[in-house]
Design a protein around this motif. Structure first.
Motif, short mmCIF file in Angstrom:
data_model
loop_
_atom_site.label_atom_id
_atom_site.label_comp_id
_atom_site.label_asym_id
_atom_site.label_seq_id
_atom_site.Cartn_x
_atom_site.Cartn_y
_atom_site.Cartn_z
N THR A 474 0.84 -1.20 0.00
CA THR A 474 0.00 0.00 0.00
C THR A 474 0.87 1.25 0.00
OG1 THR A 474 -1.63 -1.24 1.28
CG2 THR A 474 -1.92 1.15 1.18
N ASP A 475 0.35 2.31 -0.62
CA ASP A 475 1.10 3.58 -0.72
C ASP A 475 1.55 4.03 0.67
OD1 ASP A 475 2.09 6.09 -1.14
OD2 ASP A 475 0.43 6.78 -2.39
N PRO A 476 2.86 4.23 0.90
CA PRO A 476 3.37 4.63 2.23
C PRO A 476 2.76 5.93 2.74
CG PRO A 476 5.17 3.91 0.84
CD PRO A 476 3.96 3.99 -0.04
N LYS A 477 2.46 6.90 1.82
CA LYS A 477 1.88 8.16 2.27
C LYS A 477 0.49 7.95 2.88
CE LYS A 477 4.33 11.12 -1.03
NZ LYS A 477 4.19 12.11 -2.14
N ILE A 478 -0.28 7.07 2.25
CA ILE A 478 -1.62 6.78 2.78
C ILE A 478 -1.52 6.07 4.12
CG2 ILE A 478 -3.75 5.52 2.36
CD1 ILE A 478 -3.33 5.93 -0.62
N VAL A 479 -0.60 5.09 4.20
CA VAL A 479 -0.44 4.34 5.46
C VAL A 479 0.03 5.27 6.57
CG1 VAL A 479 0.82 2.47 6.58
CG2 VAL A 479 0.02 2.19 4.24
N LYS A 480 0.93 6.19 6.23
CA LYS A 480 1.42 7.14 7.25
C LYS A 480 0.27 7.98 7.80
CE LYS A 480 4.65 10.89 8.11
NZ LYS A 480 3.62 11.71 8.78
N GLN A 481 -0.63 8.41 6.91
CA GLN A 481 -1.78 9.19 7.36
C GLN A 481 -2.65 8.36 8.30
OE1 GLN A 481 -4.10 10.78 4.15
NE2 GLN A 481 -5.65 11.66 5.50
N TRP A 482 -2.86 7.09 7.95
CA TRP A 482 -3.64 6.21 8.84
C TRP A 482 -2.96 6.09 10.21
CZ3 TRP A 482 -4.27 1.62 4.86
CH2 TRP A 482 -5.13 2.03 3.84
N ILE A 483 -1.64 5.82 10.17
CA ILE A 483 -0.90 5.61 11.43
C ILE A 483 -0.92 6.87 12.28
CG2 ILE A 483 1.42 5.21 12.37
CD1 ILE A 483 1.93 3.26 10.10
N ASP A 484 -0.78 8.05 11.66
CA ASP A 484 -0.82 9.31 12.41
C ASP A 484 -2.15 9.48 13.12
OD1 ASP A 484 1.73 9.88 11.65
OD2 ASP A 484 1.18 11.29 10.06
N GLU A 485 -3.25 9.14 12.42
CA GLU A 485 -4.58 9.27 13.03
C GLU A 485 -4.73 8.33 14.23
OE1 GLU A 485 -7.28 8.51 9.87
OE2 GLU A 485 -6.93 10.44 8.85
N VAL A 486 -4.26 7.10 14.05
CA VAL A 486 -4.37 6.12 15.15
C VAL A 486 -3.48 6.53 16.32
CG1 VAL A 486 -4.00 3.72 15.81
CG2 VAL A 486 -4.99 4.25 13.59
N ASN A 487 -2.27 7.00 16.02
CA ASN A 487 -1.37 7.43 17.10
C ASN A 487 -1.96 8.59 17.88
OD1 ASN A 487 0.71 5.56 16.86
ND2 ASN A 487 1.80 6.75 15.30
N ALA A 488 -2.67 9.49 17.20
CA ALA A 488 -3.32 10.61 17.90
C ALA A 488 -4.40 10.08 18.84
CB ALA A 488 -3.91 11.58 16.89
N GLN A 489 -5.19 9.10 18.37
CA GLN A 489 -6.21 8.50 19.24
C GLN A 489 -5.57 7.78 20.43
OE1 GLN A 489 -8.55 5.93 16.73
NE2 GLN A 489 -9.18 7.60 15.36
N ARG A 490 -4.47 7.09 20.13
CA ARG A 490 -3.78 6.34 21.18
C ARG A 490 -3.21 7.28 22.24
NH1 ARG A 490 0.54 3.37 22.97
NH2 ARG A 490 0.17 1.13 23.15
N ALA A 491 -2.62 8.41 21.79
CA ALA A 491 -2.05 9.39 22.73
C ALA A 491 -3.14 9.99 23.62
CB ALA A 491 -1.33 10.50 21.96
N ALA A 492 -4.33 10.24 23.02
CA ALA A 492 -5.43 10.79 23.81
C ALA A 492 -5.89 9.79 24.88
CB ALA A 492 -6.59 11.16 22.90
N ALA A 493 -5.95 8.51 24.50
CA ALA A 493 -6.36 7.48 25.47
C ALA A 493 -5.33 7.34 26.58
CB ALA A 493 -6.56 6.15 24.75
N GLN A 494 -4.04 7.38 26.21
CA GLN A 494 -2.99 7.30 27.23
C GLN A 494 -3.05 8.49 28.18
OE1 GLN A 494 0.45 6.83 24.63
NE2 GLN A 494 0.71 4.72 25.31
#
Length: 580
Positions: A474-494
């Motif tokens: 999968t396109d790395p730019k698209i995956v990076k956007q997905w990972i950034d969104e998930v990391n933001a959610q994860r940071a909020a939960a932490q």
């Protein structure tokens, strides 16, 4: 097997044999100055330690790893290192030796010479990879090697400081880049694009710049206009408070919870008038960090960091404007000339140690403005005073005398009597009940914790799927956007989980009684304690004293710990000292 059974008659027990493997405690350290991920640093230091002890049949049974502690801090002041030193004294300790993954991170300067004596005294071998095994304290070569590593560690830290400061100075001067910190009053932070460092940009880091705050920028312009119009600093502060304009600490309460924010102070107005960044230039190196000895009679305690102002000729100015100015350079320079004139100069005092002991330092508060009262030695006796009108505008309507004084010894006698009574055996049960009831009902957090932990688990599963998608092409730019969104959610939960962990919990009567037992022994000797020891005991008790000058009373409260769990107040609501 039969022979073994024959040699041990029925009913006899065979004593278990202790493992012959050498048990190790591991020590490591990482700090912000090392610019490394703490977990990654811990892993490679552990790997080095294991590669040293594995050929000798060693096994690590305990870990002590300091995170965020500078190497310049002595072992006794590093939390994990100090725990290790305390455990050395324990005859039943779980380890036989200590192994260090990298001595440069463990020892700085002469710290090895100050620490190895403790290991030698308790008979605990200290292993390091550079020696190839255990250090022999009597071996001159080993002593020399460890001393060299201490010097290397100190030199490395100094080189890092020089490189960082030189880089920041050049970036501020040639690029005018915003280098961090809170924006000055009148500005706010705005996005300035991706970070120029590719590695940091890949992590999502971005640059920031200053832009005028639509609410407070005009307040800064008004301050300069009125001051240049020959209004004094105090008059400017009075007008701002009278017009209901929030002071810097009132406007940004999140970062100024330690300040009252009830009015504009002369120092706040002066700080704005002296800030050159309102001209649009970036200015760096206005302050420096000095490392000063904690105790000149005990150098081994190390240093503490003090922020101090640099002379204006050491400030680094950007060559070009870096953000939108709120005033022009000519007006700023004119304001500096007026400030330098007689009557407007700030009083500059050299920092010095208190020459007199103040037992109630930082514990006394003014009941009118709720600010901490300052210690003041007058007529060979300690007093506590509040001079609110001399510093803050009175337009907020506070009825405050020019000076409020209360004498220390008039408080101490009654305070010690009250504490002694509250902790006396005949009143101890009553005191515990008061403390237990004063906690109130603490909000439930089980549901919020379950939701936060479920969010963390969901984020981890999503990250695994995103990594699998990346490996599948999968396109790395698209995956990076997905990972950034998930990391933001994860940071909020932490962050939510951390907030839940930091909340106070309700203490039981048994827990309060345990705390009281330790406090009661200290209170028993209050009357005979030295001023220094008294101050420590009051601090451990969490005392807060509020002096109400109009009523001539002092209200005393005792909080069991920093979370505010359990409060004990004087039954009469005051200590009734004789007013000076």
């Amino acid at each position: 097997m039969a022979a073994a059974e024959a040699s041990n008659p029925p009913g006899d027990e065979v004593a278990p044999q202790r493992s012959t493997r050498l048990r190790f405690a591991f020590y490591g350290r990482v700090s912000t100055e090392d610019q490394q991920d703490p977990e990654a640093s811990r892993h490679w230091q552990l790997t080095r330690a294991r590669s040293l002890i594995d050929p000798h049949g060693g096994v690590i049974v305990a870990e002590y790893f300091d995170v965020g502690q500078s190497r310049s801090i002595p072992w006794q002041r590093r939390p994990q290192a100090n725990e290790l030193l305390v455990e050395l004294r324990n005859p039943g300790r779980a380890f036989d030796a200590v192994v260090i993954g990298e001595p440069q991170r463990a020892f700085y300067g002469n710290q090895y010479g100050l620490t190895i004596e403790l290991f030698k005294h308790f008979g605990i071998p200290l292993w390091v990879p550079e020696i190839g095994g255990a250090i022999d304290p009597a071996n001159e070569a080993h002593e020399l090697i460890m001393s060299v590593f201490g010097g290397i560690s100190k030199g490395e830290r100094n080189r890092i400081k020089i490189r960082v400061r030189t880089a920041m100075a050049s970036i501020a001067q040639m690029e005018g880049r915003f280098l961090g910190g809170r924006p000055p009053y009148g500005y706010r932070l705005a996005d300035a694009g991706p970070h120029p460092n590719p590695g940091k940009a890949a992590e999502g880091r971005r640059l920031h710049k200053l832009e005028p705050d639509p609410i407070t920028a005009d307040v800064v312009r008004r301050i300069f206009e009125e001051f240049l119009g020959r209004k004094g600093i105090y008059t400017v502060a009075e007008g701002l408070t009278r017009d209901g304009i929030p002071s810097p600490s009132a406007y940004d309460r999140k970062r100024n919870r330690h300040r009252s924010g009830i009015g504009w102070s002369k120092s706040a107005v002066r700080a704005i008038l002296q800030n050159p960044r309102y001209t649009g230039r970036q200015v760096w190196n206005k302050q420096r960090k000095d490392e000063v000895l904690i105790d000149i009679d005990d150098v081994a305690l190390g240093h503490t960091t003090k922020m101090r102002w640099n002379d204006t000729d050491q400030w680094i100015w950007s060559d070009k404007p870096a953000h939108e100015p709120l005033i022009d350079t000519d007006d700023f320079e004119f304001a500096q000339a007026l400030l330098a004139a007689k009557g407007n100069r700030a009083v500059v005092r050299e920092p010095r140690r208190a020459s007199h002991p103040y037992v109630l330092r930082s514990l006394c508060h003014c009941g009118l403005c709720h600010r901490r009262m300052q210690g003041n030695w007058t007529n060979d006796a300690p007093y506590y005073r509040c001079r609110y009108p001399q510093e803050y505008a009175l337009a907020n309507g506070i009825d405050h005398p020019k000076s409020v004084y209360v004498r220390e010894d008039e408080i101490l006698e009654v305070l010690d009597e009250w504490l002694g009574g509250a902790f006396s055996p005949e009143r101890l049960d009553e005191t515990i009940t008061i403390l237990e009831r004063s906690q109130g009902e603490l909000p439930g957090q089980e549901a919020a914790e379950i939701v936060a932990r479920q969010t963390l688990a969901d984020c981890d599963r999503k990250l695994e799927r995103h990594r699998a998608a990346l490996e599948a092409g999968t396109d790395p730019k698209i995956v990076k956007q997905w990972i950034d969104e998930v990391n933001a959610q994860r940071a909020a939960a932490q962050a939510q989980l951390q907030a839940i962990d930091d909340r106070p919990r309700r203490l039981s009567k048994e827990e309060i009684a345990t705390m009281i037992d330790a406090l009661a022994d200290q209170i028993g000797g209050l009357r005979f304690a030295t001023p220094k020891r008294k101050a420590e005991i009051y601090g451990n008790l969490g005392l807060k004293l509020t002096y109400k000058p109009h009523e001539r009373i002092v209200r005393a409260e005792m909080i069991l710990n920093a979370h505010g769990m359990g409060k004990l107040s004087c039954p009469r609501g005051d200590l009734n000292p004789h007013a000076p």
